[in-house]
Design an enzyme around this catalytic site. Structure first.
Site, PDB file in Angstrom:
ATOM      1  CG  ASN A  47     -12.231 -45.824 -72.745  1.00  0.00           C
ATOM      2  OD1 ASN A  47     -12.600 -46.349 -73.789  1.00  0.00           O
ATOM      3  ND2 ASN A  47     -12.730 -46.160 -71.568  1.00  0.00           N
ATOM      4  CG  HIS A 133     -22.216 -44.764 -69.695  1.00  0.00           C
ATOM      5  ND1 HIS A 133     -21.960 -44.447 -68.381  1.00  0.00           N
ATOM      6  CD2 HIS A 133     -21.305 -45.703 -70.033  1.00  0.00           C
ATOM      7  CE1 HIS A 133     -20.933 -45.149 -67.949  1.00  0.00           C
ATOM      8  NE2 HIS A 133     -20.517 -45.922 -68.936  1.00  0.00           N
ATOM      9  CD  GLU A 176     -23.337 -42.546 -74.244  1.00  0.00           C
ATOM     10  OE1 GLU A 176     -22.337 -42.842 -74.929  1.00  0.00           O
ATOM     11  OE2 GLU A 176     -23.963 -43.367 -73.561  1.00  0.00           O
ATOM     12  CB  SER A 180     -19.666 -45.605 -74.464  1.00  0.00           C
ATOM     13  OG  SER A 180     -20.833 -46.268 -74.044  1.00  0.00           O
ATOM     14  CG  ASP A 205     -21.801 -38.729 -71.382  1.00  0.00           C
ATOM     15  OD1 ASP A 205     -20.658 -38.541 -71.833  1.00  0.00           O
ATOM     16  OD2 ASP A 205     -22.057 -39.556 -70.494  1.00  0.00           O
ATOM     17  CG  HIS A 208     -16.872 -42.396 -75.373  1.00  0.00           C
ATOM     18  ND1 HIS A 208     -15.837 -43.228 -74.993  1.00  0.00           N
ATOM     19  CD2 HIS A 208     -17.888 -42.636 -74.507  1.00  0.00           C
ATOM     20  CE1 HIS A 208     -16.228 -43.959 -73.964  1.00  0.00           C
ATOM     21  NE2 HIS A 208     -17.466 -43.620 -73.649  1.00  0.00           N
ATOM     22  CE  LYS A 239     -15.237 -42.746 -70.720  1.00  0.00           C
ATOM     23  NZ  LYS A 239     -14.804 -43.856 -69.862  1.00  0.00           N
TER      24      LYS A 239
HETATM   25  C1  LIG Z   1     -20.741 -42.213 -72.035  1.00  0.00           C
HETATM   26  C2  LIG Z   1     -20.038 -42.275 -70.722  1.00  0.00           C
HETATM   27  N1  LIG Z   1     -20.358 -41.392 -69.771  1.00  0.00           N
HETATM   28  C3  LIG Z   1     -19.761 -41.400 -68.577  1.00  0.00           C
HETATM   29  C4  LIG Z   1     -18.786 -42.319 -68.278  1.00  0.00           C
HETATM   30  C5  LIG Z   1     -18.158 -42.308 -66.926  1.00  0.00           C
HETATM   31  O1  LIG Z   1     -16.936 -41.625 -66.961  1.00  0.00           O
HETATM   32  P1  LIG Z   1     -15.776 -41.979 -65.931  1.00  0.00           P
HETATM   33  O2  LIG Z   1     -15.072 -43.164 -66.455  1.00  0.00           O
HETATM   34  O3  LIG Z   1     -14.945 -40.734 -65.905  1.00  0.00           O
HETATM   35  O4  LIG Z   1     -16.436 -42.244 -64.617  1.00  0.00           O
HETATM   36  C6  LIG Z   1     -18.404 -43.245 -69.228  1.00  0.00           C
HETATM   37  C7  LIG Z   1     -17.354 -44.248 -68.912  1.00  0.00           C
HETATM   38  O5  LIG Z   1     -17.289 -45.325 -69.356  1.00  0.00           O
HETATM   39  C8  LIG Z   1     -19.047 -43.228 -70.485  1.00  0.00           C
HETATM   40  O6  LIG Z   1     -18.735 -44.126 -71.434  1.00  0.00           O
END
Ligand SMILES: Cc1ncc(COP(=O)(O)O)c(C=O)c1O
Length: 391
Positions: A47, A133, A176, A180, A205, A208, A239
């Site tokens: 990522n 997610h 989101e 993701s 969120d 990405h 990421k």
């Molecule tokens: C949409 C989404 N939110 C939150 C996270 C979590 O983030 P982190 O990897 O910083 O714990 C991810 C990680 O894969 C994600 O894809």
């Protein structure tokens, strides 16, 4: 075998037989070219979208923070873990996102747990996109609020669920901005309108989207001018920003509430100084080179075009995340293995991370991939699918 563990072997065997066992891939090397099992592979599963994890300025700022503040923040933020660099980072993140304030967490996962559970509780409602997610779902579970899923990107379905929520209880809509596993974008304006009509809060969120979408990589909320209509703009440092950690941008009052009520913020050691420094370095790079994300998106569009022209299904992707839908898990593993043999590290994503019957390759493109590498990748993916069909 230790007492009580007899069921473990059965559970693992069941996973193995349905193509769902997960194992760890040990890699060495940084950047998009990595070594696995002695072979050099092009990594298209990470990522590090902007290639910042090993950028000299990012690494230098991480080292400077390490030298100034040490290896560990040594306490939680509310005890004695708050360092000047945390405050600096949060002010910079708030500025990038166009919000009055921001708060950092140990990871994006921890951020989502802490955000949701701080603002809703028992008898409240969390309405969450069906493809959101796991960390968002887990946050809702921790909050003990009633969790309801709305159909993916369907603001009409969300509105109908909101209309049926009991009066007098808090409602939180969660989505989101860039998904993701699908790389598609949420209809933020429509979701915000539905939330507003029903007096609900909105959490988006941007894990990405941060660094890639919007002016200077500020994300989709800012690109759509929705800063005043989205209560919590969540993001991760782990990421595109090439560091580690999570954060939320919000109002000053909401930040104070999170400091007081967010369990994953209160009961966990503050973000490590080196991670803070790396994130600050990444923000410097974005400021100096604000179009990195846009250039990456243009290359991703080229990859999708070539895959689609060959008849492959990239779903509704419009981002640097390009899923190539395979369907069945076993077949996705075969395609990934073929690609591995051809020199590409493209991991198969299987249920429960994605819905049953939609196992896929998740191609995760980075600014550091050259045009020639992307052309070779596309050709190899097309060949891998042909090979899997024959098998
Ligand atoms: C949409 C989404 N939110 C939150 C996270 C979590 O983030 P982190 O990897 O910083 O714990 C991810 C990680 O894969 C994600 O894809």
């Amino acid at each position: 075998m230790r007492t009580g563990e007899t069921w473990i072997a059965d559970e693992l065997a069941a996973r193995r037989s349905s193509g769902l066992e997960r194992t760890l891939i040990v890699r060495s090397g940084t950047g998009p070219r990595v070594t696995v099992g002695g072979r050099l592979l092009l990594n298209v599963s990470g990522n590090d979208y902007l290639g910042l994890a090993q950028h000299p300025h990012v690494v230098a700022r991480a080292k400077a923070c390490l030298d100034e503040f040490g290896a560990c923040a040594t306490a939680s933020r509310l005890v004695v873990g708050t360092l000047a660099c945390h405050e600096e980072l949060e002010a910079r993140l708030a500025g990038l996102k166009g919000y009055p304030a921001a708060l950092s967490f140990g990871s994006g996962y921890a951020a989502n747990l802490g955000l949701i559970s701080a603002i809703v509780g028992r008898d409240d409602r969390v309405l969450i996109d069906r493809l959101a997610h796991a960390s968002l779902v887990d946050g809702a579970v921790l909050s003990r609020a009633r969790l309801q899923r709305f159909r993916h990107n369907d603001a009409g379905h969300l509105a109908s669920l909101l209309a049926r929520c009991p009066a007098g209880r808090r409602k939180l809509v969660v989505t989101e901005s860039v998904f993701s596993m699908d790389g598609d974008c949420a209809p933020l304006r429509e979701l915000a309108a539905a939330a507003e009509r029903h007096g609900a809060l909105l959490l988006v969120d941007e894990a990405h989207a941060t660094g890639v979408f919007g002016p200077s990589g500020s994300g989709c909320i800012r690109a759509a001018g929705l800063e005043d209509r989205v209560n919590l703009s969540m993001g991760t440092l782990s990421k595109a920003l090439g560091s580690q950690g999570g954060f939320a941008a919000c109002s000053a009052d909401l930040r104070s509430l999170l400091i007081n009520q967010s369990r994953s913020f209160i009961y966990s050691t503050a973000l490590a100084p080196a991670a803070v420094g790396a994130a600050l370095g990444a923000l410097d790079v974005l400021e100096r080179d604000p179009d990195r994300g846009a250039r990456l998106l243009a290359r991703a569009a080229g990859v999708r075009e070539r895959l689609n022209a060959a008849g492959l299904d990239t779903g509704a992707s419009v981002s640097q995340i390009v899923p190539v839908i395979v369907g069945e898990s076993e077949r996705a593993l075969r395609v990934a293995q073929y690609l591995r043999e051809a020199g590409f590290l493209a991991v198969a994503i299987r249920p429960p991370t994605v819905p049953q019957g939609t196992a896929r390759l998740r191609l995760s493109l980075s600014y550091d991939h050259t045009e020639a590498e992307l052309a070779a990748l596309t050709a190899a993916v097309i060949a891998a699918f042909k090979e899997a069909e024959r098998a």
